[in-house]
Design a protein around this motif. Sequence first.
Motif, short mmCIF file in Angstrom:
data_model
loop_
_atom_site.label_atom_id
_atom_site.label_comp_id
_atom_site.label_asym_id
_atom_site.label_seq_id
_atom_site.Cartn_x
_atom_site.Cartn_y
_atom_site.Cartn_z
N ILE A 43 48.70 37.16 41.64
CA ILE A 43 47.38 37.65 42.04
C ILE A 43 47.54 38.45 43.33
O ILE A 43 48.28 38.05 44.23
N ARG A 44 46.83 39.55 43.42
CA ARG A 44 46.72 40.29 44.66
C ARG A 44 45.25 40.62 44.90
O ARG A 44 44.59 41.18 44.02
N VAL A 45 44.74 40.22 46.06
CA VAL A 45 43.37 40.54 46.45
C VAL A 45 43.44 41.30 47.76
O VAL A 45 43.97 40.78 48.75
N LEU A 46 42.96 42.53 47.75
CA LEU A 46 43.04 43.40 48.92
C LEU A 46 44.48 43.53 49.41
O LEU A 46 44.74 43.61 50.62
N GLY A 47 45.41 43.50 48.48
CA GLY A 47 46.83 43.66 48.81
C GLY A 47 47.52 42.39 49.24
O GLY A 47 48.72 42.41 49.52
N HIS A 48 46.81 41.26 49.30
CA HIS A 48 47.36 40.01 49.78
C HIS A 48 47.64 39.04 48.63
O HIS A 48 46.89 38.99 47.66
N ASP A 49 48.68 38.23 48.80
CA ASP A 49 49.05 37.21 47.83
C ASP A 49 48.46 35.87 48.28
O ASP A 49 48.87 35.32 49.29
N PRO A 50 47.49 35.30 47.53
CA PRO A 50 46.88 34.05 47.95
C PRO A 50 47.83 32.85 47.91
O PRO A 50 47.51 31.79 48.45
N ALA A 51 49.00 33.01 47.29
CA ALA A 51 49.97 31.91 47.29
C ALA A 51 50.55 31.70 48.68
O ALA A 51 51.04 30.60 48.99
N ASP A 52 50.48 32.71 49.53
CA ASP A 52 50.92 32.61 50.92
C ASP A 52 49.75 32.15 51.78
O ASP A 52 48.69 32.77 51.77
N ARG A 53 49.92 31.07 52.53
CA ARG A 53 48.80 30.47 53.26
C ARG A 53 48.15 31.45 54.24
O ARG A 53 46.92 31.56 54.29
N ALA A 54 48.95 32.17 55.01
CA ALA A 54 48.38 33.12 55.98
C ALA A 54 47.61 34.22 55.27
O ALA A 54 46.53 34.64 55.73
N ARG A 55 48.16 34.71 54.18
CA ARG A 55 47.48 35.77 53.42
C ARG A 55 46.22 35.23 52.75
O ARG A 55 45.24 35.94 52.60
N ARG A 56 46.28 33.96 52.33
CA ARG A 56 45.10 33.34 51.71
C ARG A 56 43.94 33.27 52.71
O ARG A 56 42.79 33.53 52.36
N ILE A 57 44.24 32.92 53.94
CA ILE A 57 43.21 32.88 54.97
C ILE A 57 42.63 34.27 55.20
O ILE A 57 41.41 34.44 55.35
N GLU A 58 43.47 35.28 55.19
CA GLU A 58 43.00 36.66 55.38
C GLU A 58 42.09 37.08 54.24
O GLU A 58 41.07 37.75 54.45
N ILE A 59 42.45 36.70 53.01
CA ILE A 59 41.58 37.01 51.87
C ILE A 59 40.22 36.37 52.05
O ILE A 59 39.17 37.01 51.86
N ARG A 60 40.19 35.10 52.43
CA ARG A 60 38.93 34.38 52.57
C ARG A 60 38.03 34.98 53.64
O ARG A 60 36.80 34.90 53.54
N ARG A 61 38.62 35.58 54.66
CA ARG A 61 37.82 36.24 55.69
C ARG A 61 37.09 37.46 55.15
O ARG A 61 36.07 37.87 55.71
N ARG A 62 37.59 38.03 54.08
CA ARG A 62 37.04 39.29 53.57
C ARG A 62 36.42 39.12 52.19
O ARG A 62 36.15 40.11 51.52
N LEU A 63 36.19 37.88 51.80
CA LEU A 63 35.70 37.60 50.45
C LEU A 63 34.42 36.77 50.49
O LEU A 63 34.28 35.87 51.31
N GLY A 64 33.49 37.10 49.60
CA GLY A 64 32.30 36.28 49.38
C GLY A 64 32.34 35.70 47.98
O GLY A 64 32.68 36.41 47.02
N TYR A 65 31.99 34.42 47.87
CA TYR A 65 32.14 33.73 46.58
C TYR A 65 30.90 32.91 46.28
O TYR A 65 30.48 32.08 47.08
#
Length: 286
Positions: free
Chosen positions: A60-82
């Motif tokens: 999975i890639r969201v905004l270029g980030h891999d949510p399997a990586d903890r730091a990248r997952r946090i970055e995704i959550r900062r830019r995502l609404g669910y």
Amino acid sequence: MGTTVSVRALTKEYGRARVLDGIDLAIGPGVTGLLGPNGAGKTTLLRCLATTLAPDGGEIRVLGHDPADRARRIEIRRRLGYLPQDPGYYPHFTAFELVDYVAILKEITDRRTRYREVRRVLAEVDLADRSQTKVRKLSGGMRQRLAFAQALLGDPDVLILDEPTVGLDPEQRMRFRALVSRLGEGRTVLLSTHQTEDVAALCELVVVQHRGRVIFQGAPRDIAAAAKGQVWLSESPPDGGSRLFWRTADGRYRSLGDPPPNAVPADPTVEDGYLLLLGEPAEVAA
């Protein structure tokens, strides 16, 4: 801006049931609708994209980030609404307090800025006059709009909405469409729904998921065009085993598939194409 959400060979199993079976998907800015029958795996897919559920395989890639990586997952959550299908509520909170609590979780720490943002999103969903009402006293439609409000906090780059129009009356659904169409300008909105009319009205792209796989991806007009020459109007119900027909308000019968006797062709809709695409599951549902 190109692809913002991409999935490759995504799998997820619950016990022996494979709910996602090698999903491939790529979407960009605009509004994308996800259609599929119950049990197709739509909610599981959205939960994976929203980083609340880890897949068993694939990427999975969201905004270029891999949510399997903890730091990248946090970055995704900062830019995502669910907006989940079954959002949790604190019934003794007021509407303002609930959204304010979620805003704190979203790291909006300055109180003045946060309060201004809470008031903004409540106004977006027409709940400004209910901000001091306890959640337990809100109607089902109001609670759904409240859950939508928290998804809008922070002006996210990606919005993931699971059955967002459940519980909304026709006027509220019209307002929802207007809001989502505006939000889809310059950002990615992915919504699942059973309402094909929402897809036809809102979405530039439609994805049909069935039995854990993507079986169609294209524009709404393309899925409607797939039913061209297979939609009919007749004065009597069709003979044979097909259950894909219904009586319309003017007393005629609308059927899909082979033409009944003395039938005339009808213009296909997104719903027609969707039902024909599903085949036997659609007949059972009909």
